[in-house]
Design an enzyme around this catalytic site. Structure first.
Site, PDB file in Angstrom:
ATOM      1  N   ASN A   1       0.780  -1.202   0.071  1.00  0.00           N
ATOM      2  CA  ASN A   1       0.028  -0.041  -0.135  1.00  0.00           C
ATOM      3  C   ASN A   1       1.001   1.159  -0.106  1.00  0.00           C
ATOM      4  O   ASN A   1       1.581   1.296   1.035  1.00  0.00           O
ATOM      5  CB  ASN A   1      -0.898   0.102   1.166  1.00  0.00           C
ATOM      6  CG  ASN A   1      -1.891   1.180   1.302  1.00  0.00           C
ATOM      7  OD1 ASN A   1      -1.752   1.951   0.362  1.00  0.00           O
ATOM      8  ND2 ASN A   1      -2.614   1.171   2.509  1.00  0.00           N
TER       9      ASN A   1
ATOM     10  N   HIS B   1      -9.551   0.913   5.112  1.00  0.00           N
ATOM     11  CA  HIS B   1      -8.083   0.935   5.670  1.00  0.00           C
ATOM     12  C   HIS B   1      -8.399   1.943   6.845  1.00  0.00           C
ATOM     13  O   HIS B   1      -9.209   2.855   6.853  1.00  0.00           O
ATOM     14  CB  HIS B   1      -7.421   1.722   4.473  1.00  0.00           C
ATOM     15  CG  HIS B   1      -5.944   1.585   5.293  1.00  0.00           C
ATOM     16  ND1 HIS B   1      -5.309   2.542   5.825  1.00  0.00           N
ATOM     17  CD2 HIS B   1      -4.919   0.619   5.025  1.00  0.00           C
ATOM     18  CE1 HIS B   1      -4.024   2.124   6.274  1.00  0.00           C
ATOM     19  NE2 HIS B   1      -3.664   1.170   5.790  1.00  0.00           N
TER      20      HIS B   1
ATOM     21  N   GLY C   1       2.361   2.190  10.757  1.00  0.00           N
ATOM     22  CA  GLY C   1       3.266   3.130  10.749  1.00  0.00           C
ATOM     23  C   GLY C   1       3.883   3.508  11.945  1.00  0.00           C
ATOM     24  O   GLY C   1       4.538   4.466  12.200  1.00  0.00           O
TER      25      GLY C   1
ATOM     26  N   LYS D   1       0.055   4.255   0.001  1.00  0.00           N
ATOM     27  CA  LYS D   1      -0.598   5.350   0.888  1.00  0.00           C
ATOM     28  C   LYS D   1      -0.262   6.712  -0.146  1.00  0.00           C
ATOM     29  O   LYS D   1      -0.636   6.493  -1.326  1.00  0.00           O
ATOM     30  CB  LYS D   1       0.166   5.578   2.078  1.00  0.00           C
ATOM     31  CG  LYS D   1      -0.117   4.325   2.883  1.00  0.00           C
ATOM     32  CD  LYS D   1       0.157   4.121   4.464  1.00  0.00           C
ATOM     33  CE  LYS D   1      -0.254   2.779   5.058  1.00  0.00           C
ATOM     34  NZ  LYS D   1      -0.060   2.852   6.228  1.00  0.00           N
TER      35      LYS D   1
ATOM     36  N   SER E   1       3.175  -2.290  10.406  1.00  0.00           N
ATOM     37  CA  SER E   1       4.750  -2.455  10.603  1.00  0.00           C
ATOM     38  C   SER E   1       5.372  -4.039  10.215  1.00  0.00           C
ATOM     39  O   SER E   1       6.323  -4.451  10.928  1.00  0.00           O
ATOM     40  CB  SER E   1       4.932  -2.125  12.203  1.00  0.00           C
ATOM     41  OG  SER E   1       4.601  -0.969  12.408  1.00  0.00           O
TER      42      SER E   1
ATOM     43  N   GLU F   1      -6.789   4.411   7.737  1.00  0.00           N
ATOM     44  CA  GLU F   1      -6.513   5.776   7.593  1.00  0.00           C
ATOM     45  C   GLU F   1      -7.900   6.577   6.978  1.00  0.00           C
ATOM     46  O   GLU F   1      -8.120   7.627   7.238  1.00  0.00           O
ATOM     47  CB  GLU F   1      -5.325   6.132   6.928  1.00  0.00           C
ATOM     48  CG  GLU F   1      -3.941   5.742   7.611  1.00  0.00           C
ATOM     49  CD  GLU F   1      -2.788   5.163   6.883  1.00  0.00           C
ATOM     50  OE1 GLU F   1      -2.817   5.105   5.786  1.00  0.00           O
ATOM     51  OE2 GLU F   1      -2.033   4.725   7.497  1.00  0.00           O
TER      52      GLU F   1
ATOM     53  N   GLU G   1      -5.439  -5.229  10.271  1.00  0.00           N
ATOM     54  CA  GLU G   1      -4.263  -4.206  10.606  1.00  0.00           C
ATOM     55  C   GLU G   1      -4.812  -3.365  11.801  1.00  0.00           C
ATOM     56  O   GLU G   1      -5.491  -2.472  11.835  1.00  0.00           O
ATOM     57  CB  GLU G   1      -4.395  -3.292   9.415  1.00  0.00           C
ATOM     58  CG  GLU G   1      -4.046  -3.921   8.006  1.00  0.00           C
ATOM     59  CD  GLU G   1      -3.504  -2.847   7.142  1.00  0.00           C
ATOM     60  OE1 GLU G   1      -2.344  -2.996   6.736  1.00  0.00           O
ATOM     61  OE2 GLU G   1      -4.210  -1.904   6.730  1.00  0.00           O
TER      62      GLU G   1
END
Ligand code: 13P
Length: 234
Positions: free
Chosen positions: A6, A90, A165, A8, A195, A92, A159
């Site tokens: 990904n 996701h 991150g 991002k 991670s 985010e 996740e």
């Protein structure tokens, strides 16, 4: 095994193209039979001439074919590049961009109608994790509200938000426990993300019920991503 990157909000059109070509060459030269997914930014999508096991997909879209949704990308724009795999849910998008469970489910149903592969992401924030596994699973199942778990092109990515991150990977036991609980209701591939790095991917891929990984930061250098693909082969 599915190994997914990904991007991002990283890479340009030029560096994305270079990345995809490097990965493609690596997979071909080593004759690797690994399902590779790359999710670049919408601006870097293109019709990449890649081998069947590599798919370049979309990180996001609006659940419409086209229309008046300023700033959004619809299916007509993805179709132009032959996109047939998307990320939905996701962390985010849920937590930073405040996407609701309702919009997430709407995207899911739309993508399903278009027969797209869906990598559906779920995961709990830190305060839920510290409350224990039952709280984690209650939170995660809530994120599946309105989601058809029998959709044939579903891939689920677990996740944990606190591991994304941050450099803090969930422990193998934590991953194993969540994947096992998910497996009780989901027969589709289960990925872990948060991670994942070159030096822990091998161990993560050995966890029971783990069918691959969804990687952010550590996958943005093509050489590192190739090492992860190689680890999946082993
Ligand atoms: P990191 O690998 O940077 O933790 O990100 C994980 C992720 O969000 C993949 O979708």
């Amino acid at each position: 095994m599915i190994i997914a990157s990904n991007f991002k909000t990283n890479h340009t059109r030029k560096s994305t193209k270079e990345f995809v070509l490097k990965v493609e060459n690596f997979v071909q030269q080593n004759n690797l039979d690994v399902e590779v997914r790359i999710y670049p930014t919408a601006t870097a999508l293109d019709k990449f001439d890649v081998n069947k096991t590599i798919k370049v997909g979309a990180q996001n879209f609006y659940p419409t074919y086209n229309g008046s949704f300023t700033g959004e990308v619809g299916f007509e724009q993805l179709e132009e590049f032959g996109v047939d795999t998307v990320l939905i849910g996701h962390s985010e998008r849920r937590h930073v961009l405040k996407e609701s469970n309702e919009l997430t489910a709407q995207k899911y149903n739309f993508a399903k109608e278009q027969n797209l592969e869906i990598v559906y992401c779920v995961g709990e924030p830190k305060e839920v994790r510290v409350a224990g596994i039952d709280a984690v699973m209650a939170y995660v199942w809530e994120q599946f509200a309105g989601i058809d778990l029998d959709y044939k092109k579903l891939v689920v990515a677990y996740e944990p938000v606190w591991a994304i991150g941050t450099g803090l990977t969930a422990s193998d036991d934590d991953i194993k426990e969540v994947l096992q609980r998910l497996r009780e209701k989901i027969t589709k591939p289960l990925l872990y993300g948060g991670s994942v790095k070159v030096d822990n991917v091998g161990d993560i891929l050995k966890i029971q019920n783990c069918n691959g990984v969804l990687v952010g930061t550590a996958s943005w250098e093509a050489e590192d991503f190739c090492k992860m693909i190689e680890a999946a082969k082993k």
